[in-house]
Structures are given as structure tokens and as C-alpha cells.
Design a protein around this motif. Structure first.
Motif, PDB file in Angstrom:
ATOM      1  N   PHE A   1       0.874  -1.158   0.000  1.00 52.51           N
ATOM      2  CA  PHE A   1       0.000   0.000   0.000  1.00 52.51           C
ATOM      3  C   PHE A   1       0.913   1.209   0.000  1.00 52.51           C
ATOM      4  CE2 PHE A   1      -2.497   3.332   1.759  1.00 52.51           C
ATOM      5  CZ  PHE A   1      -3.779   3.091   1.349  1.00 52.51           C
TER       6      PHE A   1
ATOM      7  N   PHE B   1       1.909   4.557   0.314  1.00 49.16           N
ATOM      8  CA  PHE B   1       1.518   5.875   0.794  1.00 49.16           C
ATOM      9  C   PHE B   1       2.334   6.967   0.112  1.00 49.16           C
ATOM     10  CE2 PHE B   1       0.695   9.216   3.874  1.00 49.16           C
ATOM     11  CZ  PHE B   1      -0.611   8.949   4.201  1.00 49.16           C
TER      12      PHE B   1
ATOM     13  N   PHE C   1       3.787  -0.790   4.518  1.00 41.57           N
ATOM     14  CA  PHE C   1       3.030   0.466   4.457  1.00 41.57           C
ATOM     15  C   PHE C   1       3.774   1.573   5.194  1.00 41.57           C
ATOM     16  CE2 PHE C   1       0.061   3.117   6.936  1.00 41.57           C
ATOM     17  CZ  PHE C   1      -0.444   3.880   5.900  1.00 41.57           C
TER      18      PHE C   1
ATOM     19  N   LEU D   1       5.526   5.219   4.089  1.00 45.00           N
ATOM     20  CA  LEU D   1       5.325   6.497   4.788  1.00 45.00           C
ATOM     21  C   LEU D   1       6.675   7.200   4.957  1.00 45.00           C
ATOM     22  CD1 LEU D   1       2.680   7.610   5.974  1.00 45.00           C
ATOM     23  CD2 LEU D   1       3.406   6.775   8.179  1.00 45.00           C
TER      24      LEU D   1
ATOM     25  N   TYR E   1       8.008  10.814   3.290  1.00 43.62           N
ATOM     26  CA  TYR E   1       8.672  11.920   3.972  1.00 43.62           C
ATOM     27  C   TYR E   1      10.007  12.234   3.318  1.00 43.62           C
ATOM     28  CZ  TYR E   1       5.960  13.475   7.950  1.00 43.62           C
ATOM     29  OH  TYR E   1       5.033  14.088   8.735  1.00 43.62           O
TER      30      TYR E   1
ATOM     31  N   GLU F   1       9.539  14.029  -0.030  1.00 45.86           N
ATOM     32  CA  GLU F   1       9.090  15.411   0.115  1.00 45.86           C
ATOM     33  C   GLU F   1      10.265  16.315   0.490  1.00 45.86           C
ATOM     34  OE1 GLU F   1       5.829  15.241   2.842  1.00 45.86           O
ATOM     35  OE2 GLU F   1       4.520  14.279   1.367  1.00 45.86           O
TER      36      GLU F   1
ATOM     37  N   PHE G   1       4.029  22.241  -2.565  1.00 48.31           N
ATOM     38  CA  PHE G   1       4.039  21.178  -1.561  1.00 48.31           C
ATOM     39  C   PHE G   1       2.669  20.538  -1.355  1.00 48.31           C
ATOM     40  CE2 PHE G   1       3.847  19.766   2.883  1.00 48.31           C
ATOM     41  CZ  PHE G   1       4.820  18.786   2.812  1.00 48.31           C
TER      42      PHE G   1
ATOM     43  N   LEU H   1      -0.557  16.473  -0.608  1.00 47.94           N
ATOM     44  CA  LEU H   1      -1.751  16.285   0.226  1.00 47.94           C
ATOM     45  C   LEU H   1      -2.983  16.053  -0.634  1.00 47.94           C
ATOM     46  CD1 LEU H   1      -2.033  18.616   3.330  1.00 47.94           C
ATOM     47  CD2 LEU H   1      -2.001  16.138   3.202  1.00 47.94           C
TER      48      LEU H   1
ATOM     49  N   LEU I   1      -3.300  12.681  -1.667  1.00 49.38           N
ATOM     50  CA  LEU I   1      -3.827  11.751  -0.660  1.00 49.38           C
ATOM     51  C   LEU I   1      -5.302  11.448  -0.896  1.00 49.38           C
ATOM     52  CD1 LEU I   1      -2.490  12.568   2.895  1.00 49.38           C
ATOM     53  CD2 LEU I   1      -2.052  10.607   1.461  1.00 49.38           C
TER      54      LEU I   1
ATOM     55  N   LEU J   1      -6.670   8.134  -1.760  1.00 48.84           N
ATOM     56  CA  LEU J   1      -6.973   7.051  -0.820  1.00 48.84           C
ATOM     57  C   LEU J   1      -8.467   6.758  -0.731  1.00 48.84           C
ATOM     58  CD1 LEU J   1      -4.411   7.801   2.012  1.00 48.84           C
ATOM     59  CD2 LEU J   1      -4.310   6.050   0.263  1.00 48.84           C
TER      60      LEU J   1
ATOM     61  N   ILE K   1     -10.647   3.311  -1.778  1.00 52.53           N
ATOM     62  CA  ILE K   1     -11.599   2.620  -0.920  1.00 52.53           C
ATOM     63  C   ILE K   1     -12.905   2.421  -1.665  1.00 52.53           C
ATOM     64  CG2 ILE K   1     -13.023   2.935   1.108  1.00 52.53           C
ATOM     65  CD1 ILE K   1     -10.684   3.043   2.532  1.00 52.53           C
TER      66      ILE K   1
ATOM     67  N   ASN L   1     -12.375  19.324   2.121  1.00 51.31           N
ATOM     68  CA  ASN L   1     -11.228  18.739   2.820  1.00 51.31           C
ATOM     69  C   ASN L   1     -11.499  17.360   3.386  1.00 51.31           C
ATOM     70  OD1 ASN L   1      -9.534  20.856   2.376  1.00 51.31           O
ATOM     71  ND2 ASN L   1     -10.198  21.981   4.197  1.00 51.31           N
ATOM     72  N   TRP L   2     -12.744  17.124   3.777  1.00 54.67           N
ATOM     73  CA  TRP L   2     -13.010  15.835   4.398  1.00 54.67           C
ATOM     74  C   TRP L   2     -14.094  15.033   3.699  1.00 54.67           C
ATOM     75  CZ3 TRP L   2     -18.073  15.620   5.793  1.00 54.67           C
ATOM     76  CH2 TRP L   2     -18.720  16.828   6.113  1.00 54.67           C
TER      77      TRP L   2
ATOM     78  N   TYR M   1     -13.233  11.632   2.291  1.00 53.12           N
ATOM     79  CA  TYR M   1     -12.897  10.615   3.282  1.00 53.12           C
ATOM     80  C   TYR M   1     -14.140  10.076   3.970  1.00 53.12           C
ATOM     81  CZ  TYR M   1      -8.114  12.063   2.662  1.00 53.12           C
ATOM     82  OH  TYR M   1      -6.900  12.346   2.120  1.00 53.12           O
ATOM     83  N   VAL M   2     -15.012  11.000   4.336  1.00 53.11           N
ATOM     84  CA  VAL M   2     -16.210  10.559   5.052  1.00 53.11           C
ATOM     85  C   VAL M   2     -17.117   9.751   4.120  1.00 53.11           C
ATOM     86  CG1 VAL M   2     -18.255  11.328   6.301  1.00 53.11           C
ATOM     87  CG2 VAL M   2     -16.063  12.419   6.723  1.00 53.11           C
TER      88      VAL M   2
END
Lengths: 266, 354, 306
Positions: free
Chosen positions: C36, C38, C95, C99, C103, C106, C220, C224, C227, C230, C234, C279-280, C283-284
Motif C-alpha cells: 500500500f 503511501f 506500508f 510512509l 517523507y 518530500e 508542496f 496532500l 492523498l 486514498l 476505498i 477537505n473531508w 474521506y467521510v
């Protein structure tokens, strides 16, 4: 250790009765219309060629799979759909074909985990590690040590089980199941992959568990010698269908069983 | 030769199940705690307090919290920052609206609220595992971050969106100087760490670890997944929430939701990877490492006499963190705590090789 | 009312295509190595940064070629330095390793390429197109750059799907995904396979990075945004290429529509200081979806065995 009682079931009467159980995955039939019973105090063997549905049957008994049809009566009470932890609560313990221990924990902790059901002390006592929680922890430890002595695994107590040899892992797994003080113990190929000496040890443990604790045992095994020596009665499955059921000598001479093992076409 | 257990016989199961069964360990920990309470205040200056000791202690609490969930129960979470925010804002609102509340109660309330939110976002763990759960906890992170930035009530309608805490008082003593803050945080940390250690070595801990190592087998020996997973989420979020409140009140003083963004989540996760998954000691080691490394990096150019922009330093920090994480996962997946254990084992046998 | 909503929908779908493109990189690696990844978002950022800075100094084609080489070199480095040393580790360890890679990338990317906002000029047409002018007053606005991105994405998906299903390498990839050890034992060179799949998803990341960069500028926050892939995964299921596409479209359209339709309601009801539910929301949405169908839209249901 107190021998667990099967409540009101007398020795020799049916502890567990399976009636006309069928299980299918999509279109694949794993178990078709199987009925049998396990009597209190006996050692019951379930045999059959690979893919006969033996493990599926154990999975049905301890609630891991829900059968599409049929009825299961345990301790005289008919049972509807249940989760595995409910089966555990009812007194059914189990070991697995491929050892299913908690690999990151020590042998001692694995067996202690088997006592989870017997431990009642609340969260806050545990947080403080004093009073009832400590007393309980020590009391359970004492009982677990009895099992450790019984299985002769004192020397590996504090070793992570992932690092133990296979034979010892199987023994720890048996210990974890025993820690639950079950009424019915399901053993899925307890001797798979063992050498002769280890098999003899394991057979002795199984007989001892049955004799000392009075635990009813159902086991799946491929080694016919072991099956014939250990078990009181044998159930034979093939392609999900029951083809024979009886005492070892009977089953051994059953033509259908011989055919199944020799791979005769039906 | 000093570190030997020869002659220490355990005569009861109670003694064998003590936190530190070996006497030297026990004395070492007592000495360390005594040193932290009594000796450190004799020499520590403001910088050491505010930049090193206080952050390390508070983040250790958060790391213990995440370690309970991820290290012990095996449920990966990327939402620690969000749960810290819940703690911080819950504490802020209680202190604001009921100013007479004892500060200890304020922090407990923070933990409690974070616990409720943690349980709520832990519910999906009953159906999903592993990476799926990681994404679900990211949902918690982004949602909570957003909620504290947008819902005006949480910030008491502050036009800037930033909140500030007033005077913090405990039993008539104002906790204002770095030294007092340090003692207070230290006391909280010791109590919480002890509680966590007690939980993980008892029934709860075995339940969580069983769930982590093999959930199917755990269920078959009578452990309810609902109970095991949600209790891990609850306890973990409680710790993280308390840490969040301490961070906001005693480290920052005033803050915006940005203080608890997704990078905070990663920071706490890195602490437990480097420190050691499934180890309370590791949570402390990891937190120390993550706090000290940037401080060290910032000093390095001065020591070496080269000029480096802060941006460059922060990029190097990113690179180093990334590299160290990978290095640890390859070389020692159990982190600093395992290295410590190996060192102790060697010391026990010293001067013999085995 | 319908006109603006449709316009939002189309804008959302276009953004969704870009999400899909990032998600595609995830799926490729997950399918082939069970990892996975990331770091896919960081790879997008790194690729976009490389391309943006290189294209300042040389023609686009050359910059693209060099960026491709850089991404292949990166894949090689990741395989050699990290993956090779973590063979047969648990998924969760791999995973967390990605991560760490994220980092590192970046920090590394910004160290060598700089951390300002860079523009990518692909020379795509910028004049908006209006369609359906007869149906809606003023017609519906479509950004041609996004349209081209959508077409490129569709082509990539087609090529990759064929590659996976038909070629010998594709079959080997699927075998490796299923079981490392078993694949090794029948003589599939694990390292080559991993190298290849990381290189391919590096290329996917490059294309995604170029498209995003052209749209928003390279900075930068790109990692994000990436992301968001993701929740897309799902929704679509981790192993399904069509899932990544459909999931991307749903998320893209869903969050834009939510911002326009749901956010005002939320602001009124809860007295919020502004919307920003983009922003969310993704995901929700994914979370709620997980509860109903844990294996995703196109994922396979797994029968647990003991």
C-alpha cells in the motif's frame, strides 16, 4: 483444576447434535445434509479425504460459518446463528490445522489469554493493578501453571511462541484451548506435520485430557493408526456427505470408506 | 557485573508478574523518577524545560496512547492529531465555560471527550482492517481538523480562529513557570504511564495483543472483537486526548487547529515506530528521539559554522525522518525499545558472550 | 439552477479524472506487490517538481524524457534500498516504510528542486469551450486542459489494462501480488517485477503531476491533494483499475457538488465560519461506503479461512 461439567448432560448422552446441516459457498457445496452427534465424555474422530468438509464442519460447530440449513443442539439447547465468541462462552474450545497462536506473545500469555472468559475484574482495578485485579491475575496464573505442568512446557513459558518449534507450538495451542476449561474441545489435525515421537506425545495428552478433565473431544486426523487407537467413534465424510459413522472397527471395514480413500468414482 | 539476577528467586506468581521482575530494573526506574522530580529542577533552565522536557513528556503520553491502539491492538491510526485536537478544545471549552473546574478534572474531561470521539471513529474497525482502517482514521483527522476551524462555538467565536487559555491553577498554586509546568506534566505522565503499563500486562493487554496477532483465533477463545477493539480505541483516545489538552494548555498556551494537523498524526506514529511498537518504554524513547532530532539539526549548522536557511533545515529534517523510519523498519522493526532490551541482555551476561 | 449544478458536476468529474490518475499509481503497486504505497502522493509531487524545474531550462520533450529517467531511477533506488530488504514482511510494515519514503521524497524533492510554487506550461489550449448553448442560457463551460487530461487518462488506463490482462509480464505481476513466495518459487524474478511496477507507477505519477501542476501550479500541497486518491481507492477497491477510475469520478464530482449544495446548508444549520468541506468530504464518503461494502465497488469478496 475442576472438571467442567456439561451441565445436565450425563456421560454417554449427546452433548452436541448436528441435524441435517448444509453449508455452501456460492455454488460450491461444502457440507450436504450431515447429521451426527457427539456424546459427553467421548473422543469422536472426523475423517475423510482432503476437501471432504471436515474443517468446514468444525467451523460450523464453533460458529465461524453459519450453515444455510439444519439445526445444531448443544447441551440440549437448539442453537441459532452465533458468533465464535458466543460458542466459546458456551464452552466450545478449538485448535487449528495451521497453528493459530498469538505470535507476538509468550507461551504463558497465550495460555493466559485463554482464560480471558474466566476473568471478570473491571477496568479500573486493572488500571491500578491492586486488589481484586491482582488477586485474579495471580489466581488465573496458578491455574495456567497447572496446564503448563500438565503439558510439560515449563521451559518455554516466557518465550515468544513465534520462535518455538512447530511441535511445541501445537502443544501451547492445546494449552490455550484447555485454559478455557471447555465442555467440548475441537482439535483440527492436532498431529499434522509431527514426527512419530511428537505424535505419541500428543496422543497421550489427548487421552489424558479426556480422562482427567472429562473433556469431550472431537478431532480431525489423517493418521488412521492414531484415529483407530484414540477414538470411541468415527465419522467419515466425503465430498461433504456423511458416508459412515460408527466405532473404529466398523468404519474400517466399511466398503464406502475404503472406496473413498482409494479414490473410486461414485 | 552489577546487572545480575542471580540469587533473586521469585517465590510467588505475584512477584513474577511485577512490572519490573528484576531488582536492578526496579531500582533504576525508581531512581530515574526521583531524579526527574528532585534533581532536574536543580539545574534545568527555561530552554531545557520548554523545548525538551515538557514536549517529550506530553508527546510520550500521546505516543503511549497510539501505541496501545497500533502497537498492542494492531489497529493502524493516522488520526492522532485529530484526537489531540478534541482533547485540547474540550479542555478549552470546559475551562472557559466553567472556570471554577479543577484543572485535573479539565484534563480528565479532555480525555473523556476524546474517548467518546475515538469510540465513534473506531466503530468502522469492526468491519474493516489494516489499510482500510488507516484511511478511515484519516477521515477522522480531516473532519475534526475542519470542525475545529469552522464551528465557531468551539473557539468561542474568536474572530481569528485561535484560542488562548487563561491562568492555570491547581489547589491554589498557579502553574505558570516552566519548572512548575514541568513538575505537573511529569506527575501526569508518571501516573498515566503506570496505568498503561498495568493495562497492557493484564487481561486487557492480552486481549488487545490477541486481536493484533490473530483476530480469528482471538474470537474463538471468547474475546469479543467489539469489546477488544473499541476498548483499545477508547483507552488510546483518552491518552491522546489528555496529551492534546496538555499540549494546548501547557506547551502552546494559544493555538489554532493547525497545531493538530495530519503532520502531528504522522509525528506520533513515527514516535512509536522508532521507539518500538507494543512497548511503553518505546513510547518514551520514540518521543525523545523525535523531539531531540530537530533541535539537534537546528544547532548543527552553528556548530559546524555553515549557514543554512530554516527551509533547508526543515527539508533535511523531512529526509532524515523518512530515512530513519525506513532504516528502523529494515534493521529493527521493534525500535529503540528492542535495542535497549538487547543491550540489557548483553549486560546481564557480561563479561561472557553468552 | 440546473445549469450551474451541471457545470459543477462536469468540473468535478474533470478533477475526478486527476484523482483517478493518482489512484491508478496506487492500484498498480498494490496489485503487483501488495504494497500500500503511501508515497504515491509524494511521488506525484517529486515528479511534478522535477518536470517543472527541468522545463524551465529545456524544451518540454527533453524535460519529459529526463523526468521519465528520474522516475525510473527513483523506482530503482526504492526497490534496491527499501523493498528488497523488506521481502515477506507484513503489509503493515511495508506500508509504514512507504510512509518513510514519502517523507524522504518530500524533503529530498524540495531540497534539490526548491520549495516555491512553480508553473508548468504544457501549451494546452486555455480558451474555455461552451457546450449545449441551445439547452442552457450561456451554455456550459468546459476547460479544454481538463478535457485533454481526461483523454490522456483514459488512454493510459486502456494501455495499462491491456498490459495487465494480456502480456506475460502482466500475468507475472498478478502472480507476485497473490503470493511473493509462491511466485518466486516458480521462477518469477521478484526484484525485476517490483522495479518495473514502481517505474510504471512513477510514470503514472509523472503524468498526474504534470496535469495537476498545469492546473494548480507545483507546490508542496500537491502531495496532500494526492492523498485524496486514498478514499478513491476505498470506493473503487484496492485492486481494481476500473474501480480507480469510477471511484475518482465519484469522489471528484461528489465533493464539488457537496461544496456547492451541502456546504451552504451546513453553514446555515451549524453557524460555521465558511465551508471547505472538500477537505473531508471524500474521506467521510469513503468511510460511510466502507461500512456498507467493505470490499469496494469492484473489489472481490474474500472468504476467510481458518
Amino acid at each position: 483444576m475442576r472438571a467442567p461439567s456439561g451441565r445436565d448432560i450425563a456421560a454417554g448422552e449427546a452433548l452436541l447434535a448436528v441435524e441435517n446441516v448444509s453449508l455452501a459457498f456460492g455454488g460450491v457445496k461444502a457440507i450436504s445434509d450431515v447429521s451426527f452427534d457427539i456424546r459427553r465424555g467421548e473422543i469422536r474422530a472426523i475423517i475423510g479425504p482432503n476437501g471432504a468438509g471436515k474443517t468446514s464442519l468444525l467451523n460450523v460447530i464453533n460458529g465461524f460459518y453459519q450453515p444455510q440449513r439444519g439445526r445444531i443442539t448443544f447441551k440440549g439447547r437448539p442453537r441459532s446463528a452465533m458468533r465464535p465468541y458466543e460458542a466459546a462462552l458456551g464452552g466450545i474450545a478449538r485448535t487449528f490445522q495451521n497453528v493459530a497462536l498469538f505470535k507476538g506473545m509468550t507461551a504463558l500469555d497465550n495460555i493466559m489469554a485463554g482464560r480471558a472468559l474466566k476473568m471478570r475484574r473491571g477496568f479500573f482495578w486493572q488500571l491500578l493493578w491492586i486488589g481484586p485485579a491482582l488477586a485474579e491475575e495471580i489466581e488465573q496464573r496458578r491455574r495456567v501453571e497447572e496446564i503448563i505442568d500438565f503439558l510439560k512446557i515449563q521451559h518455554v513459558r516466557k518465550i515468544q511462541v513465534g520462535k518455538l518449534p512447530y511441535g511445541l507450538q501445537k502443544r501451547v495451542e492445546l494449552g490455550r484451548a484447555l485454559a478455557m476449561e471447555p465442555d467440548l474441545l475441537l482439535l483440527d489435525e492436532p498431529m499434522a506435520g509431527m514426527n512419530l515421537e511428537e505424535k505419541e506425545d500428543m496422543s497421550r495428552f489427548i487421552l489424558d485430557v479426556n480422562a482427567y478433565y472429562g473433556t469431550t473431544i472431537a478431532l480431525i486426523e489423517h493418521d488412521m493408526g492414531v484415529v483407530m487407537d484414540l477414538s470411541d467413534r468415527v465419522l467419515v465424510l466425503d465430498h461433504g456427505v456423511k458416508i459412515a459413522d460408527g466405532v473404529p472397527a466398523e468404519v474400517q471395514s466399511n466398503q464406502a470408506v475404503i472406496d473413498a480413500y482409494l479414490g473410486l468414482s461414485h | 557485573m552489577l546487572y545480575r539476577e542471580v540469587g533473586q528467586f521469585k517465590t510467588s506468581y505475584g512477584a513474577d508478574q511485577a512490572i519490573f521482575p528484576i531488582a536492578q530494573d526496579r531500582w533504576f526506574v525508581f531512581a530515574l523518577i526521583a531524579f526527574a522530580f528532585l534533581a532536574v529542577p536543580l539545574f534545568a533552565g527555561q530552554y531545557l524545560y520548554t523545548e525538551v522536557l515538557i514536549p517529550v513528556l506530553i508527546l510520550s503520553i500521546a505516543a503511549i496512547g497510539l501505541n496501545i491502539l497500533t502497537g498492542y491492538c494492531g489497529q493502524l491510526s493516522l488520526g492522532s492529531g485529530g484526537f489531540m485536537a478534541v482533547g485540547a478544545y474540550a479542555a478549552y471549552n470546559l475551562a472557559l465555560r466553567l472556570p471554577q473546574t479543577n484543572i485535573i478534572l479539565v484534563f480528565l474531561f479532555a480525555g473523556f471527550m476524546a474517548m467518546l470521539v475515538g469510540i465513534l471513529f473506531g466503530l468502522p474497525s469492526l468491519r474493516i482492517k489494516g489499510f482500510y482502517l488507516a484511511v478511515a482514521t484519516l477521515a477522522a483527522q480531516f473532519f475534526l481538523e475542519w470542525a475545529f476551524a469552522r464551528v465557531k462555538w468551539f473557539t468561542n467565536y474568536a474572530p481569528s480562529g485561535s484560542v488562548a487559555v487563561g491562568r492555570i491553577e491547581l489547589f491554589g498554586i498557579t502553574i505558570d513557570t516552566p519548572a512548575k509546568i514541568y513538575i505537573f506534566v511529569l506527575a501526569m505522565t508518571v501516573v498515566l504511564a503506570l496505568g498503561a503499563k498495568n493495562l497492557v500486562r493484564g487481561r486487557m493487554g492480552r486481549m488487545w495483543m490477541a486481536m493484533r496477532d490473530m483476530d480469528i483465533a482471538a474470537e474463538i477463545i471468547g474475546i469479543r472483537p467489539l469489546h477488544a477493539k473499541l476498548s483499545a480505541f477508547a483507552v488510546s483516545s483518552f491518552y491522546i486526548g489528555v496529551a492534546g489538552a496538555l499540549w494546548g494548555f501547557l506547551r502552546l498556551g494559544s493555538w489554532e487547529p493547525l497545531a493538530f494537523d495530519v503532520n502531528r498524526s504522522f509525528q506520533v506514529l513515527f514516535m512509536i515506530i522508532i521507539g518500538g511498537l507494543g512497548s511503553i518504554l518505546g513510547s518514551f524513547l520514540g518521543a525523545s528521539f523525535i523531539v531531540l532530532l530537530p533541535i539537534f539539526l537546528n544547532q548543527l549548522p552553528t556548530w559546524l559554522g555553515i549557514a543554512m536557511s530554516t527551509a533547508t533545515i526543515s527539508h533535511i529534517e523531512f529526509m532524515l525522518f523518512g530515512a530513519i523510519i525506513v532504516l528502523f523498519l529494515i534493521a529493527e522493526p521493534h525500535g529503540l525499545a528492542r535495542l535497549w532490551a538487547i543491550a540489557k541482555e548483553k549486560l546481564r551476561l557480561w563479561p561472557f558472550p553468552y | 439552477m440546473l445549469g450551474p449544478v451541471l457545470e459543477t458536476l462536469i468540473g468535478g468529474l474533470m478533477t475526478g479524472v486527476l484523482y483517478s490518475l493518482v489512484a491508478l499509481g496506487f492500484v498498480l503497486i498494490f496489485k503487483a506487490s501488495g504494497v500500500f504505497n503511501f508515497a504515491q502522493g509524494a511521488m506525484v509531487l517529486f515528479a511534478a517538481l522535477s518536470f517543472a524545474r527541468l522545463s524551465e531550462a529545456m524544451p518540454l520533450v527533453l524535460a519529459f524524457a529526463l523526468s521519465v529517467l528520474i522516475m525510473i531511477a527513483l523506482a530503482y533506488a526504492i526497490e534496491f534500498l527499501v523493498l528488497r530488504r523488506l521481502v515477506n514482511q507484513e503489509g503493515i510494515i511495508l506500508f509504514m516504510a512507504t510512509l518513510g519514503i514519502a517523507y524522504f521524497l518530500e524533503g529530498f524533492g524540495q531540497s534539490i528542486w526548491g520549495s516555491d510554487i512553480y508553473k508548468i506550461g504544457l501549451g494546452l489550449p486555455t480558451n474555455p469551450i461552451f457546450i449545449l448553448e441551445s439547452v442552457f442560457p450561456g451554455g456550459l463551460l468546459i476547460d479544454p486542459a481538463e478535457l485533454i487530461a481526461a483523454i490522456i487518462c483514459a488512454v493510459m488506463v486502456l494501455v495499462l489494462a491491456v498490459f495487465f490482462q494480456v502480456t506475460r509480464i502482466g500475468r507475472a505481476l498478478r502472480a507476485v501480488a497473490d503470493d511473493h513466495q509462491a511466485a518466486q518459487s516458480v521462477g518469477i524474478p521478484l526484484n525485476h517485477i517490483w522495479l518495473m511496477v514502481w517505474a510504471v507507477s512513477g510514470l503514472v505519477a509523472l503524468v498526474a503531476g504534470m496535469m495537476w501542476g498545469a492546473k494548480l501550479g507545483v507546490q508542496f500541497s500537491l502531495s496532500l491533494i494526492a492523498l485524496k486518491a486514498l478514499p478513491v481507492l476505498i470506493l473503487g477497491g484496492f485492486t481494481s483499475i476500473p474501480g480507480a477510475i469510477v471511484g475518482g469520478l465519484i469522489i471528484g464530482a461528489g465533493e464539488k457538488l457537496a461544496e456547492v449544495l451541502l456546504a451552504p446548508v451546513l453553514i446555515r444549520t451549524f453557524d460555521l465560519a465558511g465551508g471547505g468541506i472538500e477537505n473531508w468530504f471524500a474521506y467521510v464518503l469513503a468511510l460511510v461506503f466502507l461500512l456498507v461494502r467493505p470490499q469496494g465497488l469492484f473489489g472481490e469478496r474474500i472468504i476467510e479461512r481458518v
